[in-house]
Design a protein around this motif. Sequence first.
Motif, PDB file in Angstrom:
ATOM      1  N   ALA A   1      -0.664   3.702  -1.832  1.00  0.00           N
ATOM      2  CA  ALA A   1      -1.925   3.193  -1.287  1.00  0.00           C
ATOM      3  C   ALA A   1      -2.656   2.359  -2.329  1.00  0.00           C
ATOM      4  O   ALA A   1      -3.245   1.313  -2.016  1.00  0.00           O
ATOM      5  N   LYS A   2      -2.610   2.799  -3.573  1.00  0.00           N
ATOM      6  CA  LYS A   2      -3.270   2.051  -4.639  1.00  0.00           C
ATOM      7  C   LYS A   2      -2.621   0.682  -4.825  1.00  0.00           C
ATOM      8  O   LYS A   2      -3.313  -0.312  -5.087  1.00  0.00           O
ATOM      9  N   ALA A   3      -1.300   0.616  -4.647  1.00  0.00           N
ATOM     10  CA  ALA A   3      -0.606  -0.666  -4.792  1.00  0.00           C
ATOM     11  C   ALA A   3      -1.034  -1.650  -3.713  1.00  0.00           C
ATOM     12  O   ALA A   3      -1.251  -2.843  -3.991  1.00  0.00           O
ATOM     13  N   VAL A   4      -1.181  -1.158  -2.484  1.00  0.00           N
ATOM     14  CA  VAL A   4      -1.643  -2.020  -1.395  1.00  0.00           C
ATOM     15  C   VAL A   4      -3.089  -2.443  -1.644  1.00  0.00           C
ATOM     16  O   VAL A   4      -3.456  -3.601  -1.422  1.00  0.00           O
TER      17      VAL A   4
ATOM     18  N   ALA B   1      -8.997  -4.558  -3.064  1.00  0.00           N
ATOM     19  CA  ALA B   1      -9.934  -3.650  -2.404  1.00  0.00           C
ATOM     20  C   ALA B   1     -10.449  -2.596  -3.380  1.00  0.00           C
ATOM     21  O   ALA B   1      -9.727  -2.163  -4.290  1.00  0.00           O
ATOM     22  N   GLU B   2     -11.671  -2.188  -3.171  1.00  0.00           N
ATOM     23  CA  GLU B   2     -12.270  -1.105  -3.943  1.00  0.00           C
ATOM     24  C   GLU B   2     -11.728   0.228  -3.451  1.00  0.00           C
ATOM     25  O   GLU B   2     -11.600   0.450  -2.240  1.00  0.00           O
ATOM     26  N   LEU B   3     -11.410   1.139  -4.364  1.00  0.00           N
ATOM     27  CA  LEU B   3     -10.960   2.476  -3.995  1.00  0.00           C
ATOM     28  C   LEU B   3     -12.179   3.395  -3.860  1.00  0.00           C
ATOM     29  O   LEU B   3     -13.054   3.414  -4.721  1.00  0.00           O
TER      30      LEU B   3
ATOM     31  N   ASP C   1      -2.697  -6.273  10.905  1.00  0.00           N
ATOM     32  CA  ASP C   1      -1.479  -7.040  10.634  1.00  0.00           C
ATOM     33  C   ASP C   1      -1.312  -7.297   9.144  1.00  0.00           C
ATOM     34  O   ASP C   1      -0.202  -7.210   8.596  1.00  0.00           O
ATOM     35  N   LEU C   2      -2.397  -7.634   8.468  1.00  0.00           N
ATOM     36  CA  LEU C   2      -2.341  -7.907   7.032  1.00  0.00           C
ATOM     37  C   LEU C   2      -1.915  -6.661   6.263  1.00  0.00           C
ATOM     38  O   LEU C   2      -1.039  -6.714   5.393  1.00  0.00           O
ATOM     39  N   VAL C   3      -2.544  -5.530   6.585  1.00  0.00           N
ATOM     40  CA  VAL C   3      -2.224  -4.298   5.850  1.00  0.00           C
ATOM     41  C   VAL C   3      -0.781  -3.874   6.118  1.00  0.00           C
ATOM     42  O   VAL C   3      -0.044  -3.502   5.190  1.00  0.00           O
ATOM     43  N   LEU C   4      -0.340  -3.936   7.363  1.00  0.00           N
ATOM     44  CA  LEU C   4       1.029  -3.557   7.685  1.00  0.00           C
ATOM     45  C   LEU C   4       2.035  -4.459   6.979  1.00  0.00           C
ATOM     46  O   LEU C   4       3.088  -4.003   6.511  1.00  0.00           O
TER      47      LEU C   4
ATOM     48  N   GLU D   1       5.822  -5.308   2.376  1.00  0.00           N
ATOM     49  CA  GLU D   1       6.158  -6.059   1.163  1.00  0.00           C
ATOM     50  C   GLU D   1       6.242  -5.156  -0.060  1.00  0.00           C
ATOM     51  O   GLU D   1       7.084  -5.358  -0.940  1.00  0.00           O
ATOM     52  N   CYS D   2       5.385  -4.175  -0.108  1.00  0.00           N
ATOM     53  CA  CYS D   2       5.357  -3.256  -1.252  1.00  0.00           C
ATOM     54  C   CYS D   2       6.425  -2.170  -1.144  1.00  0.00           C
ATOM     55  O   CYS D   2       6.578  -1.352  -2.070  1.00  0.00           O
ATOM     56  N   GLY D   3       7.133  -2.142  -0.017  1.00  0.00           N
ATOM     57  CA  GLY D   3       8.176  -1.136   0.176  1.00  0.00           C
ATOM     58  C   GLY D   3       7.632   0.276   0.316  1.00  0.00           C
ATOM     59  O   GLY D   3       8.293   1.246  -0.064  1.00  0.00           O
ATOM     60  N   VAL D   4       6.429   0.391   0.852  1.00  0.00           N
ATOM     61  CA  VAL D   4       5.789   1.697   0.981  1.00  0.00           C
ATOM     62  C   VAL D   4       6.445   2.488   2.117  1.00  0.00           C
ATOM     63  O   VAL D   4       6.684   1.972   3.198  1.00  0.00           O
ATOM     64  N   THR D   5       6.729   3.755   1.858  1.00  0.00           N
ATOM     65  CA  THR D   5       7.251   4.654   2.875  1.00  0.00           C
ATOM     66  C   THR D   5       6.454   5.943   2.852  1.00  0.00           C
ATOM     67  O   THR D   5       5.870   6.311   1.835  1.00  0.00           O
ATOM     68  N   GLY D   6       6.439   6.618   3.987  1.00  0.00           N
ATOM     69  CA  GLY D   6       5.761   7.903   4.060  1.00  0.00           C
ATOM     70  C   GLY D   6       6.554   8.979   3.327  1.00  0.00           C
ATOM     71  O   GLY D   6       7.775   8.888   3.196  1.00  0.00           O
TER      72      GLY D   6
END
Length: 250
Positions: free
Chosen positions: A147-150, A156-158, A233-236, A241-246
């Motif tokens: 999440a931090k990578a996205v 974005a501010e955390l 759409d942007l976040v998805l 792109e970041c290869g994020v998986t659950g």
Amino acid sequence: MSDAELAAHLAEVTGRLLIEVRSSGVLSLGALGKAGDATANQFLCHALREQRPQDALLSEEEKDNLDRLSASRCWIVDPVDGTREYGEARTDWAVHVALAVNGVPTDGAVALPGQGIVLRSDQPLAVPPAPDRLRMVVSRTRPAPEAKAVAERLEAELVPMGSAGAKAMAVILGQADFYLHTGGQYEWDSCAPAAVALAHGLHVSRIDGSPLVYNQADTYMPDLLICRKAHADLVLALVAECGVTGQAKP
């Protein structure tokens, strides 16, 4: 009383019970969470079985009865979402009460008793517009690197926050703009937040864009995204792109 009205009423009353238990002053911090969970769960489960005897029920604090899988209507509750925050007398904990019909979160309420708020599917509020710099809610104790990578890609501010319900409701309340979770949850963690967020016109999905489906044999849910539809759409795309998986089931 409609299903949504029942969910909101039970969430509000449960929140008041939990505040009373905490304010009693006779329990240690360690015992407080267990007492709160037990008290809230007993009330919610008795009330739902009284008011909706034909419906199935899934609660974090009850032994799972797989007979629910043959039911089209299943109530899914988390009596105390954010037990640590509840015990520490913070405000970022919640009570979740939701109804899933054929796997879809149709009605629900999320009470934020520490803030005196109940957000509900039948009384949607106007979601405030997004600020120039977007904000992403993350766990206050273990923010996921994914999440931090996205968030970094979005600049974005955390915003650290406690329970899942508090994080999801922060998007509705205009305190944040994204809730991207990849660390694994269970159905009771997200069903009520999903029902309320959907009723408020937000985007709610898995991080691959597929819908959240409830009342499943395996109640584990690896990931989710809640945000304004304009940002989905942007976040998805950034997630892909970041290869994020659950997170796989532990």
